[in-house]
Design an enzyme around this catalytic site. Structure first.
Site, PDB file in Angstrom:
ATOM      1  N   TYR A 199     -12.175  -9.392  13.166  1.00  0.00           N
ATOM      2  CA  TYR A 199     -12.534 -10.641  13.343  1.00  0.00           C
ATOM      3  C   TYR A 199     -14.109 -10.416  12.928  1.00  0.00           C
ATOM      4  O   TYR A 199     -14.581  -9.197  12.678  1.00  0.00           O
ATOM      5  CB  TYR A 199     -12.648 -10.996  14.936  1.00  0.00           C
ATOM      6  CG  TYR A 199     -13.409  -9.858  15.977  1.00  0.00           C
ATOM      7  CD1 TYR A 199     -14.933  -9.798  16.011  1.00  0.00           C
ATOM      8  CD2 TYR A 199     -12.710  -8.692  16.292  1.00  0.00           C
ATOM      9  CE1 TYR A 199     -15.373  -9.239  16.873  1.00  0.00           C
ATOM     10  CE2 TYR A 199     -13.513  -7.822  17.065  1.00  0.00           C
ATOM     11  CZ  TYR A 199     -14.688  -7.827  17.398  1.00  0.00           C
ATOM     12  OH  TYR A 199     -15.423  -7.041  18.156  1.00  0.00           O
ATOM     13  N   CYS A 200     -14.822 -11.363  12.866  1.00  0.00           N
ATOM     14  CA  CYS A 200     -16.370 -11.401  12.459  1.00  0.00           C
ATOM     15  C   CYS A 200     -17.037 -12.604  12.954  1.00  0.00           C
ATOM     16  O   CYS A 200     -16.453 -13.132  13.855  1.00  0.00           O
ATOM     17  CB  CYS A 200     -16.432 -11.299  10.966  1.00  0.00           C
ATOM     18  SG  CYS A 200     -15.775 -12.756   9.909  1.00  0.00           S
ATOM     19  N   THR A 201     -18.347 -13.000  12.613  1.00  0.00           N
ATOM     20  CA  THR A 201     -18.937 -14.014  13.368  1.00  0.00           C
ATOM     21  C   THR A 201     -18.371 -15.371  13.172  1.00  0.00           C
ATOM     22  O   THR A 201     -17.942 -16.056  13.904  1.00  0.00           O
ATOM     23  CB  THR A 201     -20.351 -14.021  12.777  1.00  0.00           C
ATOM     24  OG1 THR A 201     -21.170 -12.759  12.955  1.00  0.00           O
ATOM     25  CG2 THR A 201     -21.373 -15.059  13.404  1.00  0.00           C
ATOM     26  N   GLY A 203     -15.818 -15.951  10.054  1.00  0.00           N
ATOM     27  CA  GLY A 203     -14.574 -16.025   9.500  1.00  0.00           C
ATOM     28  C   GLY A 203     -14.762 -15.494   7.903  1.00  0.00           C
ATOM     29  O   GLY A 203     -13.803 -15.160   7.491  1.00  0.00           O
ATOM     30  N   ILE A 228     -15.893 -15.423  15.566  1.00  0.00           N
ATOM     31  CA  ILE A 228     -16.286 -15.553  16.929  1.00  0.00           C
ATOM     32  C   ILE A 228     -16.688 -16.931  17.655  1.00  0.00           C
ATOM     33  O   ILE A 228     -16.410 -17.124  18.774  1.00  0.00           O
ATOM     34  CB  ILE A 228     -17.522 -14.407  17.156  1.00  0.00           C
ATOM     35  CG1 ILE A 228     -17.111 -13.023  17.137  1.00  0.00           C
ATOM     36  CG2 ILE A 228     -17.918 -14.589  18.945  1.00  0.00           C
ATOM     37  CD1 ILE A 228     -17.903 -12.122  16.952  1.00  0.00           C
TER      38      ILE A 228
END
Length: 326
Positions: A199-201, A203, A228
Site C-alpha cells: 500500500y501507499c498514499t 495508489g 490509504i
C-alpha cells in the site's frame, strides 16, 4: 500567447491563498497511459487549470499523469467534466478527495513534463507496468489484515511510515522510491510465495511496485485500491474498523491527515509522543522532521542548535546595523 508558468513570487501566492475565503477541495489522481505528445498535453492542461484557478503539483510523462491539486469548490464539477473529456483514458478516473482538508494545501500551479510520473529507476525493456497486482477494497484489506499468514508492506518513505501505518506493516527502509523497488525484492525474496499486500498514499507507487514484484517472481501480490486515502474513505463509509493507525502523511502544505487518534511517533528532539512534521527554518538545511510545539518554540522551528544559531544570524546582524544607525 498566455503565460504557461507562474511568474508571481511564492510569498505573494501563499499569502493570497491563506487569505482566501472561497472553499477549496484537495484532490489527488493518477493514471498510467500512453501520451504521444506530453508537452502539448501539458500546455493544454495548464491553460484549463489556470482558468479554473486550480493550484497544485502535476507531473506529466509519456507514461501518464500524476497530480495533487486544490480546486475551488465552485469549479469542481467543471473541472471533473473537463478532465474526463480531455483524453479517453481519463474518462471516469478515480479522484481521491482529501480526508482532512481546509483547502489550504497548495498556493501555486506547478506542471512539469518528466521522463516518468514517478521516478523508479527501472531500465528493463521486458518489464510490463500494466501487469499489476490484485486490487483490494477496504473490506478485503481488513480481512487480510486479520490473517497472520499475510504480509503487509508499506511502499512509502520512512517519514511517512513513522507517523502512520497498518498495524503489522513491514517498513522497507529507503530514502527514495527508486531505492525501495530494489530493496523490497531483496528483503522479501524468501517470502515471494506468500500473500503480500502492498500500500501507499493514493495508489500510484503500488501500481509500479506490484508490477515490478510480479516481474521479479512474486506470485501473490495484492494492492490496496486507491491507497490509504481510498481505504479510509470506504472504511468510514461502510463503518468498518480502521486497520491503519495514526496519520497519513501528504505532500502538501498540510503535511498530514489525521486517521485515528493514535500518536505512534516521537519528537526528534525531546522524545515526547508527537507526529507533527516541520521543515527546519534554516533554509540551507530545510530538513523534514518531527517536532513538538514546545521544541518548536525552543528551537524557533529549527532541527538543531546549530541551525537555530545560523537562522538567528541574519536577525542579529540586522539588529546590530539598526543600532549602529541610531
Amino acid at each position: 500567447m498566455p503565460v504557461l508558468h507562474n511568474k508571481i513570487s511564492n510569498y505573494k501566492l501563499r499569502t493570497s491563498m491563506l487569505s482566501e475565503s472561497e472553499p477549496r477541495i484537495t484532490i489527488s489522481f493518477y493514471r498510467y497511459f500512453i501520451l504521444n505528445n506530453p508537452h502539448k498535453f501539458r500546455d493544454n492542461l495548464y491553460r484549463i487549470f489556470n482558468t479554473l484557478q486550480i493550484f497544485g503539483r502535476i507531473y506529466i510523462a509519456s507514461e501518464g499523469i500524476n497530480a495533487q491539486i486544490s480546486v475551488p469548490k465552485k469549479h469542481f464539477n467543471k473541472f471533473r467534466k473537463t478532465l474526463y473529456t480531455l483524453h479517453p483514458q481519463l474518462n471516469g478516473l478515480r479522484l481521491n478527495i482529501a480526508l482532512e482538508d481546509n483547502g489550504k494545501s497548495f498556493w501555486v500551479l506547478r506542471m512539469k513534463v518528466r521522463p516518468r510520473i514517478i521516478a523508479d529507476g527501472i531500465n528493463d525493456s521486458t518489464f510490463n507496468p500494466s501487469d499489476v497486482g490484485h486490487y483490494l477494497k477496504a473490506e478485503l484489506v481488513n480481512a487480510m489484515a486479520d490473517d497472520p499468514k499475510v504480509l503487509f508492506v508499506d511502499m512509502r518513505n520512512h517519514y511517512e511510515y513513522e507517523v502512520g501505518h497498518f498495524n503489522q506493516a513491514i517498513e522497507i527502509p529507503s530514502n527514495t522510491f527508486r531505492e525501495q523497488l530494489s530493496m523490497v525484492i531483496k528483503i522479501l525474496w524468501h517470502n515471494k510465495d506468500k500473500k503480500i499486500v502492498i500500500y501507499c498514499t493514493g495508489g500510484i507507487r503500488c501500481e509500479k511496485a506490484s508490477a515490478w514484484m510480479r516481474h521479479n517472481g512474486f506470485k501473490n501480490i495484492y494492492q490496496v485500491e486507491g491507497g490509504i486515502i481510498e481505504y479510509v474513505r470506504r472504511a468510514r463509509e461502510k463503518a468498518l474498523p480502521l486497520k491503519f493507525i495514526g496519520k497519513n502523511f501528504v505532500f502538501d502544505e498540510r503535511l498530514g491527515e489525521r486517521i485515528t487518534p493514535d500518536i505512534i511517533a516521537y519528537c526528534h528532539q525531546c522524545g515526547k509522543p508527537c507526529d507533527s512534521h516541520t521543515n527546519c527554518q534554516n533554509q540551507n538545511c530545510n530538513l523534514l522532521f518531527i517536532q513538538c510545539h514546545i521544541c518548536n518554540e525552543r528551537y524557533i522551528g529549527c532541527c538543531s542548535i546549530t541551525c537555530q544559531e545560523k537562522q538567528s544570524l541574519p536577525l542579529l546582524h540586522a539588529l546590530k546595523n539598526s543600532k549602529e544607525m541610531i
